[in-house]
Write a protein that holds these residues in place. Structure first.
Motif, mmCIF file in Angstrom:
data_model
loop_
_atom_site.group_PDB
_atom_site.id
_atom_site.type_symbol
_atom_site.label_atom_id
_atom_site.label_comp_id
_atom_site.label_asym_id
_atom_site.label_seq_id
_atom_site.Cartn_x
_atom_site.Cartn_y
_atom_site.Cartn_z
ATOM 1 N N GLN A 1 17.196 -0.929 -43.855
ATOM 2 C CA GLN A 1 18.201 -1.981 -44.047
ATOM 3 C C GLN A 1 19.393 -1.520 -44.881
ATOM 4 N N LEU A 2 19.234 -0.457 -45.645
ATOM 5 C CA LEU A 2 20.360 0.121 -46.384
ATOM 6 C C LEU A 2 20.999 1.214 -45.532
ATOM 7 N N ASN A 3 22.296 1.466 -45.768
ATOM 8 C CA ASN A 3 22.964 2.539 -45.032
ATOM 9 C C ASN A 3 23.754 3.432 -45.968
ATOM 10 N N ILE A 4 24.053 4.635 -45.484
ATOM 11 C CA ILE A 4 24.764 5.626 -46.298
ATOM 12 C C ILE A 4 25.828 6.307 -45.440
ATOM 13 N N ALA A 5 27.037 6.389 -45.960
ATOM 14 C CA ALA A 5 28.150 7.009 -45.238
ATOM 15 C C ALA A 5 28.058 8.527 -45.324
ATOM 16 N N ILE A 6 28.406 9.187 -44.229
ATOM 17 C CA ILE A 6 28.420 10.646 -44.168
ATOM 18 C C ILE A 6 29.813 11.080 -43.716
ATOM 19 N N GLY A 7 30.512 11.818 -44.560
ATOM 20 C CA GLY A 7 31.863 12.261 -44.218
ATOM 21 C C GLY A 7 31.898 13.309 -43.133
ATOM 22 N N ALA A 8 30.852 14.160 -43.061
ATOM 23 C CA ALA A 8 30.795 15.218 -42.042
ATOM 24 C C ALA A 8 29.345 15.596 -41.822
ATOM 25 N N LEU A 9 28.882 15.478 -40.597
ATOM 26 C CA LEU A 9 27.504 15.838 -40.279
ATOM 27 C C LEU A 9 27.269 17.322 -40.552
ATOM 28 N N GLY A 10 26.155 17.617 -41.193
ATOM 29 C CA GLY A 10 25.813 18.999 -41.496
ATOM 30 C C GLY A 10 26.436 19.537 -42.766
ATOM 31 N N SER A 11 27.246 18.736 -43.443
ATOM 32 C CA SER A 11 27.887 19.181 -44.681
ATOM 33 C C SER A 11 26.898 19.163 -45.837
ATOM 34 N N SER A 12 27.291 19.752 -46.955
ATOM 35 C CA SER A 12 26.418 19.750 -48.134
ATOM 36 C C SER A 12 26.178 18.335 -48.638
#
Length: 318
Positions: free
Chosen positions: A148-159
């Motif tokens: 139910q919680l979500n997390i933003a990812i600026g670039a897949l595979g990034s650190s």
């Protein structure tokens, strides 16, 4: 030796000396596999200025972004080991070893590790609407509300993506990834409450934390950061957790040991200069400056470490 040989020998020696001088004075090019203006580019340019003085040669930074740094890395893997072409790489050098099914180079065998320039921890931030004030509360909340919680990812595979995956893997929580094409749109949606969580570089969210627009839940370094002494390390709630981005200098494989040591020493000396320290502080990065042997061992350990996280994440290159 006849008279003709006596006349030719000094000329040959003079030509050879001139050629060596030309090689020694040739510019050094540092390729950066990321766009201009980013953390890797900024550190490379600061390092280049100081290294040029130490080496007595111009040191030029060139950007070759794309494929998570692989385009620049391939160019260096194929370069002559004469010290004229170097690579300023970052954590993705280790992550890509598993993230990409095939690579046109070996991330260990095709490079000479020179020195780790710096590390840069991230910070887990949340929109103020998230009902958790620290990491222990966040873990409890995520376990009570799986998926139910979500997390933003600026670039897949990034650190930063892998920092989140390592957190999920070690804590056993189920948090949904929301991928973005870049850090800026991810941060903007986080500020607007469109997403709830994000691992971000400190510099990208520091002002928003200080303004009370985002909550800082934990830093990814093993200890608390001087800039945020009131924000606990994630490891305080999740023992053993640590995830910092790193930036390192490489040359092509088969560089002569003396040449590798000379360039490594120049880079390490540059890291001690007050101007360089100032730039690192501004980028919320910490100088490392280890030996070629230490950096080589570190890179190999990072490849093994991130392989587990990449496999857990199921991530694939975009």
């Amino acid at each position: 030796m006849n008279r003709r040989d006596l006349l030719i020998a000094p000329a040959a020696l003079a030509f050879a000396a001139g050629a060596d001088a030309q090689i020694d004075s040739a510019p050094v090019r540092i390729l950066v596999g990321a766009p201009a203006g980013g953390s890797t580019d900024t550190l490379a340019r600061a390092l280049a200025a100081s290294m040029g003085t130490a080496l007595g040669r111009a040191v030029i930074v060139e950007n070759k972004p794309g494929a998570g740094g692989n385009i620049a890395a391939e160019a260096i893997a194929r370069a002559a080991p004469d010290g004229r072409m170097l690579l300023m790489s970052f954590t993705s050098h280790a992550i890509n070893a598993t993230l990409y099914p095939t690579l046109p180079f070996d991330p260990v065998k095709d490079f000479t590790a020179l020195t780790c320039v710096a590390t840069s921890p991230s910070i887990l931030v949340a929109h103020p609407s998230v009902p958790a004030k620290d990491m222990r509360e966040l873990i409890a909340l995520a376990k009570a509300r799986p998926g139910q919680l979500n997390i933003a990812i600026g670039a897949l595979g990034s650190s930063l993506h892998m920092a989140g995956e390592a957190f999920k893997m070690q804590s056993g929580v189920d948090i949904v990834n929301i991928p973005y094409q870049g850090t800026s749109p991810a941060v903007q949606d986080l500020l607007a409450g469109q997403v709830q969580l994000m691992f971000a570089a400190v510099g990208n969210v520091k002002a928003h934390i200080q303004a009370g627009k985002l909550k800082a839940l934990g830093v990814s370094s093993a200890q608390r950061l001087p800039a945020f002494p009131y924000v606990p390390a994630i490891a305080e709630a999740l023992p053993g957790y640590e995830s910092s981005a790193w930036f390192g200098l490489f040359g092509p494989a088969r560089m002569p040991a003396a040449l590798a040591r000379k360039i490594s020493d120049a880079a390490r000396d540059a890291l001690q200069q007050p101007g360089m320290r100032k730039r690192l502080d501004a980028a919320d990065a910490m100088a490392v400056g280890n030996s070629p042997e230490q950096f080589s061992a570190f890179v190999q350990s990072e490849i093994l470490r991130w392989a587990k996280v990449v496999k857990f994440s199921g991530a694939r290159p975009q």
